[in-house]
Structures are given as C-alpha cells and as structure tokens.
Design an enzyme around this catalytic site. Sequence first.
Site, PDB file in Angstrom:
ATOM      1  CB  SER A  42      -0.980   0.001   1.172  1.00 55.28           C
ATOM      2  OG  SER A  42      -0.312   0.191   2.392  1.00 55.28           O
ATOM      3  CG  ASN A  43       3.586   2.713   2.950  1.00 55.36           C
ATOM      4  OD1 ASN A  43       3.373   3.900   3.170  1.00 55.36           O
ATOM      5  ND2 ASN A  43       3.382   1.763   3.852  1.00 55.36           N
ATOM      6  NE  ARG A  56      20.249 -11.681   7.402  1.00 54.50           N
ATOM      7  CZ  ARG A  56      18.913 -11.629   7.495  1.00 54.50           C
ATOM      8  NH1 ARG A  56      18.220 -11.021   6.564  1.00 54.50           N
ATOM      9  NH2 ARG A  56      18.289 -12.192   8.501  1.00 54.50           N
ATOM     10  CG  MET A  66       8.335  -7.820   5.754  1.00 61.03           C
ATOM     11  SD  MET A  66       8.325  -6.509   6.989  1.00 61.03           S
ATOM     12  CE  MET A  66       8.286  -7.493   8.472  1.00 61.03           C
ATOM     13  NE  ARG A  67      15.333 -11.795   3.728  1.00 63.69           N
ATOM     14  CZ  ARG A  67      15.381 -12.823   4.575  1.00 63.69           C
ATOM     15  NH1 ARG A  67      14.302 -13.201   5.231  1.00 63.69           N
ATOM     16  NH2 ARG A  67      16.503 -13.489   4.769  1.00 63.69           N
ATOM     17  CG  HIS A 104      10.008   1.677  12.081  1.00 67.79           C
ATOM     18  ND1 HIS A 104      10.103   0.301  12.051  1.00 67.79           N
ATOM     19  CD2 HIS A 104       9.779   2.026  13.370  1.00 67.79           C
ATOM     20  CE1 HIS A 104       9.939  -0.158  13.292  1.00 67.79           C
ATOM     21  NE2 HIS A 104       9.741   0.858  14.107  1.00 67.79           N
ATOM     22  CG  LEU A 109      16.110  -3.545  12.327  1.00 67.90           C
ATOM     23  CD1 LEU A 109      15.968  -3.903  10.853  1.00 67.90           C
ATOM     24  CD2 LEU A 109      15.603  -4.669  13.211  1.00 67.90           C
ATOM     25  CG  ASP A 110      13.535  -0.388  12.139  1.00 69.46           C
ATOM     26  OD1 ASP A 110      13.401  -0.303  10.909  1.00 69.46           O
ATOM     27  OD2 ASP A 110      13.019  -1.288  12.821  1.00 69.46           O
ATOM     28  CD  GLU A 130       2.853   3.067   7.641  1.00 67.68           C
ATOM     29  OE1 GLU A 130       3.312   2.494   6.637  1.00 67.68           O
ATOM     30  OE2 GLU A 130       2.582   2.443   8.688  1.00 67.68           O
TER      31      GLU A 130
HETATM   32  C1  GRF Z   1       3.877  -0.554   6.797  1.00 66.42           C
HETATM   33  O1  GRF Z   1       3.223  -0.445   8.030  1.00 66.42           O
HETATM   34  C2  GRF Z   1       5.279  -0.005   6.883  1.00 66.42           C
HETATM   35  O2  GRF Z   1       5.407   1.066   7.766  1.00 66.42           O
HETATM   36  C3  GRF Z   1       6.055  -1.198   7.404  1.00 66.42           C
HETATM   37  O3  GRF Z   1       5.459  -2.312   6.779  1.00 66.42           O
HETATM   38  C4  GRF Z   1       4.124  -2.008   6.410  1.00 66.42           C
HETATM   39  C5  GRF Z   1       4.020  -2.235   4.947  1.00 66.42           C
HETATM   40  O4  GRF Z   1       2.715  -2.073   4.453  1.00 66.42           O
HETATM   41  N1  GRF Z   1       7.457  -1.035   7.124  1.00 66.42           N
HETATM   42  P1  GRF Z   1       2.471  -1.997   2.887  1.00 66.42           P
HETATM   43  O5  GRF Z   1       3.028  -3.271   2.263  1.00 66.42           O
HETATM   44  O6  GRF Z   1       3.149  -0.768   2.349  1.00 66.42           O
HETATM   45  O7  GRF Z   1       0.984  -1.930   2.727  1.00 66.42           O
END
Ligand code: GRF
Length: 214
Positions: free
Chosen positions: A13-14, A69, A94-95, A113, A148-149, A178
């Site tokens: 979605s982002n 990795r 998610m890596r 984040h 990380l973050d 976001e």
């Molecule tokens: C979001 O909450 C973002 O902040 C986090 O993972 C989620 C991803 O959502 N890093 P999407 O795949 O962008 O919908």
Amino acid sequence: MKNIVVLISGRGSNFKAVYEASIKEKWFDVWGVKIVGVISNRPEAAGLEYAEKMGIPTAVIDHKNFSDRESFEKVLIEKIEGFGGELVVLAGFMRVLTPLFVNHFKGRILNIHPALLPSFPGLHTHERALEAGVRIHGVTVHFVSDVLDGGAIIGQAAVPVLSTDNPDTLAQRVLSKEHVLYPRAVRLVATEKVRLEENKVVMDLESSEQLAIF
Ligand code: GRF
C-alpha cells in the site's frame, strides 16, 4: 536520484501511495522522477500485481533461493541497477540488509517504519506502543543505515493513541499517515531537496515543514 526502485514483500500500500502521488503530482514531467521497477522477495506479494497493472517492470528475487544474505543482496543490487535504479525505496520490505547493500547505496535507501523512532524499532510496534501507554504514536521515514531502523530521520507523522484503540485500529490510523508522509519524503529525496551528508540529514526550511506532520 530520478529513477526509483521500490522493494516490497507484501501488500504494497505504501508503494501504491508513492506511485499515485508520482502520477498525480506529475513527478516525471516536473523533475524527471519516476518509479522504474518494483522488486519483491516474495512471489505472492500483492503489490506486484498492482505494479504489473500499472505497467511498471517487476521482478521477484526469492531470498529462500540463497544460502546467505550477501549472495541474495548481490543479485538484488544487480537487478536494481539493471532497472536503472538510483534511489531505493523500501516499502514493507521484510529483509534485514547487510553493510554490503547499505554501503553500496549509501544515502540512497529510504525506509518507512510504523513508529516514532527512536522509540519502538523492530516488529509489533503498535502492540508495543499500546503496552507502553504512549499517548502519541506515529510513523518515521529514515535513511537506511546498517543499524536496524537506526538511520538518520527524514520525516515523521504523529498519531494520537485513543483509549479505545487496539493494535489494528492504531495500525490503520498510522497507515493512513504513512500514505501521506512517504510520497512526500520520497519526492523530496529524489529531487535532492533532502540529502544525507556525513550521516546527518540536510534540508531547507520548507522541506522541514513538510516533513513534520501533526
Ligand atoms: C507498513 O506499516 C510499513 O510502515 C512497514 O510495513 C508495512 C508495509 O505495508 N514497514 P504496505 O506493504 O506498504 O501496505
């Protein structure tokens, strides 16, 4: 940094929010900025379908096919550069990235984040914010470092925590912020209004006003 490659692992979605802003605000016509590719480490990521529908080149690089990795990241770097990517936008990717990747694109990787960093790095941020009892939660966009973050902060948006909230309602409210913050931050970095210099974020007053959302 006109050519953007977005990395996703799921919903996307982002990515969609950034893409829609790029079309609506005519990023290509005004600044020559566009999304040149979307890469997922998961073949089933829903965001891939949307990218294909929009005619954006996509690729899947499944991390499970690599023994470590670094070998995954080498292929990822090749693919990003094959697309002509200059700015890497992590959108629910998610890596964990190693110094190999991070140093290769230093100052050219953004992440979003779902918390007000430096509070709540890592996973399950909404649960942890509720558990901690904070009254204000939110979202952060930052440059990616090898912590990380932990990279330098570009922008933040605040979200109130309500007495009726559960992790899902809070996550929803954060997500809608976001989708406002990330397109803005990506545009400002891609157009070099915001940059990383000696591990500090440098920007003008106007950009700083746009990157603090209440
Ligand atoms: C979001 O909450 C973002 O902040 C986090 O993972 C989620 C991803 O959502 N890093 P999407 O795949 O962008 O919908």
